[in-house]
Design a protein around this motif. Structure first.
Motif, PDB file in Angstrom:
ATOM      1  N   ASP A  76       0.833  -1.209   0.000  1.00  0.00           N
ATOM      2  CA  ASP A  76       0.000   0.000   0.000  1.00  0.00           C
ATOM      3  C   ASP A  76       0.865   1.256   0.000  1.00  0.00           C
TER       4      ASP A  76
ATOM      5  N   GLN B 273       2.422   1.886  -3.431  1.00  0.00           N
ATOM      6  CA  GLN B 273       1.468   2.460  -4.371  1.00  0.00           C
ATOM      7  C   GLN B 273       1.219   3.944  -4.070  1.00  0.00           C
TER       8      GLN B 273
ATOM      9  N   LYS C 212      -4.060  -4.586  -3.283  1.00  0.00           N
ATOM     10  CA  LYS C 212      -5.446  -4.843  -3.645  1.00  0.00           C
ATOM     11  C   LYS C 212      -6.362  -4.004  -2.760  1.00  0.00           C
ATOM     12  N   PRO C 213      -7.532  -3.623  -3.266  1.00  0.00           N
ATOM     13  CA  PRO C 213      -8.467  -2.865  -2.429  1.00  0.00           C
ATOM     14  C   PRO C 213      -9.062  -3.738  -1.330  1.00  0.00           C
TER      15      PRO C 213
ATOM     16  N   GLY D  51     -11.432   1.392  -1.995  1.00  0.00           N
ATOM     17  CA  GLY D  51     -10.069   1.746  -2.370  1.00  0.00           C
ATOM     18  C   GLY D  51      -9.227   2.128  -1.162  1.00  0.00           C
TER      19      GLY D  51
ATOM     20  N   GLN E 214      -6.253   3.633  -6.415  1.00  0.00           N
ATOM     21  CA  GLN E 214      -7.230   2.544  -6.350  1.00  0.00           C
ATOM     22  C   GLN E 214      -8.652   3.072  -6.480  1.00  0.00           C
TER      23      GLN E 214
ATOM     24  N   LEU F 175     -11.078   1.638  -9.274  1.00  0.00           N
ATOM     25  CA  LEU F 175     -12.352   1.013  -8.919  1.00  0.00           C
ATOM     26  C   LEU F 175     -13.527   1.692  -9.612  1.00  0.00           C
TER      27      LEU F 175
ATOM     28  N   SER G 180     -12.685   6.686   1.275  1.00  0.00           N
ATOM     29  CA  SER G 180     -12.503   5.790   0.138  1.00  0.00           C
ATOM     30  C   SER G 180     -13.722   5.802  -0.775  1.00  0.00           C
TER      31      SER G 180
END
Length: 591
Positions: A436, A439, A468-469, A483, A488, A492, A512
């Motif tokens: 995370d 990213q 990954k979310p 997200g 993300q 999404l 999010s």
């Protein structure tokens, strides 16, 4: 509560029964203060966590695999060489010490059978993990201690291992209840009973000493000078009962939670009565489960705070710098509000050119803008002619007018950037691992907040797999994704989700993007409510009640050209008010 020697004895007993005869399959070092041994025995595969974090040293089983660095640290490589493949003979604890030893049957470089020891010292900031040879030599340690750090005891490769310095306390299993009661006569009368026990008995925690004091006197902090002869006798009985309780291994894992908010407060190996109705006492299935419940969530937060400290500091500095810049720009914009006065003054000078001369520093003219036509005083530059003075005021007016247009645009852009940085800080708090954070660094490089040189690990290191979310599944079977960061969120909402899926976001609160996957079906009210709770939970309002959450179909959500990552607009929507419940949301978690 620290993991005292008595509670550690219970943990050691449990680990010995579970691990004796198992083999060490793999060794990991997910963090600088943690070692994970993956073992396999009659009970199947297990992961043993050894943590020497200053605030939470412990040893227990864990269920979930930890995220490991792309390149293992040196001590991890050494353990893989000496420990991987070894058979665990026993897990033992030296008498009343906050340490345990994992005895390993293995082979040396020549294939000759030998025994090695992995010693886990769990002593607060002095905690350590030390690998020793059969002869007692230190092979290496997770924390090397040289003469500069300690003049009493060095922990370095090649030296003989020595036990930590002994404390000036008594072995609690060599002291009788009568002897302990008799020792009260020599104690300081102002000293409380729990402090007296803590200073006399080896391996006892403050919680345990307060509990013995409460059981003997009804007061967890009874001054020794106020104790009656009956209470002293009662202390001897309570202590003898406690010794019998421990020697017969009647210990059980107990968790204390606060009644007012349900927060985890403490843990123990015996029923704690001193808090009376303020705490709820519950029993867990094992001591490993107890320690995991108490330490894991807190430890995870601390690990992520340490890993993300540099990134958090960079974003906070950028946010504060931008906030100061916006304050200066707002002050400059406020100064342009009276620009009409410059224009008015220039026109008054132009209307009175016939009575003005070069070299005048001020002039009295009639203000024909005012209905009463008063005389006003105008300041002039003695170096300029009257025409040039008028032009100077007109230029100030034009400059202020242009400045207003430019500053208004800059302020709007700056506010958008400030909102974006606030959303990044929220994403950092949501990060669960190095993937995370990697990213987030990539996102900040793309938006110019970080330079390529500041991006850690961009060269010479393996890049972690994309994060990954969050994935949830509602109680009636609908998938929900949230997200973890702005990249993300964009992926999404704009790429992954179908137009008929439902999009959720907290109203005017950083959080999010949440997608409720409908698969062409009509979502139920339960699914809609739970998805809204997830959106509220993954926002800055996670600890609030009745959080406003906007929701609409994905087809109604658009991204303006040139907008920052995660920034979208929508006009057709409805609003739900929900209160996020962490326990309910965690039950829905898939990954």
């Amino acid at each position: 509560m620290p993991l005292d020697a008595i509670c550690l004895a219970a943990v050691t007993d449990e680990l010995n029964h579970a691990l004796a005869g198992s083999r060490v399959e793999k060794v990991y070092q997910p963090d600088r203060d943690e070692i994970v041994l993956q073992t396999r025995g009659q009970g199947g595969a297990r992961r043993l966590l050894i943590s020497i974090a200053a605030g939470a040293p412990r040893v227990h089983f864990i269920d979930a695999a930890r995220e490991n660095p792309a390149a293992p640290p040196m001590f991890c490589m050494l353990l893989r060489k000496h420990v991987q493949g070894a058979k665990i003979a026993a897990v033992v604890q030296p008498s009343v010490e906050r340490m345990l030893t994992i005895e390993l049957d293995t082979a040396d470089e020549m294939g000759v059978p030998c025994q090695k020891k992995l010693i886990c010292e769990l002593m607060g900031r002095h905690s350590n993990v030390i690998l020793c040879s059969e002869g007692g030599h230190i092979i290496d340690a997770l924390r090397r201690v040289d003469g500069d750090l300690s003049g009493k005891r060095q922990v370095l490769p090649g030296l003989f291992y020595r036990m930590p310095p002994a404390q000036d306390k008594h072995d609690p299993f060599q002291v009788s209840g009568a002897g302990l009661a008799a020792a009260l006569h020599t104690a300081d009368e102002a000293q409380t009973l729990d402090r007296f026990l803590l200073s006399r008995l080896l391996g006892f925690s403050p919680l345990l000493c307060r509990e013995l004091s409460f059981r003997a006197t009804g007061d967890a902090a009874m001054p020794v000078g106020r104790m009656t002869a009956e209470q002293m006798h009662r202390l001897g009985q309570v202590y003898d009962d406690f010794r019998s309780f421990v020697e017969n291994r009647k210990w059980q894992p107990f968790l204390l939670t606060r009644n007012e908010d349900g927060a985890v407060f403490d843990f123990s190996f015996l029923p704690v009565t001193q808090y009376e109705g303020l705490m709820t006492l519950s029993q867990t299935g094992s001591f490993s489960e107890l320690l995991a419940v108490f330490f894991e969530k807190k430890g995870k937060v601390e690990r992520m705070a340490r890993r993300s400290a540099d990134l958090h500091k960079t974003v906070v500095n950028a946010r504060d710098r931008l906030a100061r810049k916006l304050a200066v720009q707002q002050k400059e914009l406020d100064a342009t509000r009276n620009r009409e006065q410059y224009k008015r003054t220039g026109e008054l000078i132009t209307a009175n050119l016939y009575q003005l001369e070069k070299g005048m520093n001020k002039a009295l003219v009639i203000d024909y803008y005012d209905d009463s036509c008063p005389e006003v005083e105008i300041t002039l530059d003695v170096r300029l002619t009257p025409q040039q003075n008028a032009q100077q005021y007109f230029k100030r007016y034009s400059k202020a007018k242009t400045a207003e247009e430019v500053l208004t645009q800059q302020l709007q852009q700056g506010r958008n950037d400030l909102e974006y940085l606030e959303s990044v800080l929220e994403a950092i708090s949501e990060a669960e691992g190095e993937r995370d954070l990697a990213q987030l660094r990539e996102e900040l490089v793309q938006t110019g907040v970080l330079s390529d040189k500041q991006k850690r690990g961009s060269r010479g290191r393996a890049r972690p797999a994309p994060a990954k979310p969050f994935h949830y599944r509602t109680s009636d079977g609908f998938d929900v994704f949230a997200g973890k960061n702005n990249l993300q969120n964009d992926l999404l909402t704009l790429k992954t989700a179908f137009k008929s899926d439902i999009w959720f976001h907290t109203q005017k609160i950083h959080g999010s993007h949440v997608i409720l996957v409908t698969d062409g079906k009509e979502p139920t009210n339960t699914a809609m409510t739970e998805a809204a709770m997830i959106a509220a939970y993954h926002s800055r309002a996670r600890n609030s009640s009745m959080v406003p959450v906007d929701y609409t179909q994905v087809r109604q959500v658009k991204k303006p050209a040139g907008a920052k990552p995660g920034m979208v607009i929508y006009h057709v929507y409805q609003t739900a008010y929900v209160t996020p419940d962490e326990a309910v949301i965690e039950k829905m978690r898939v990954e």
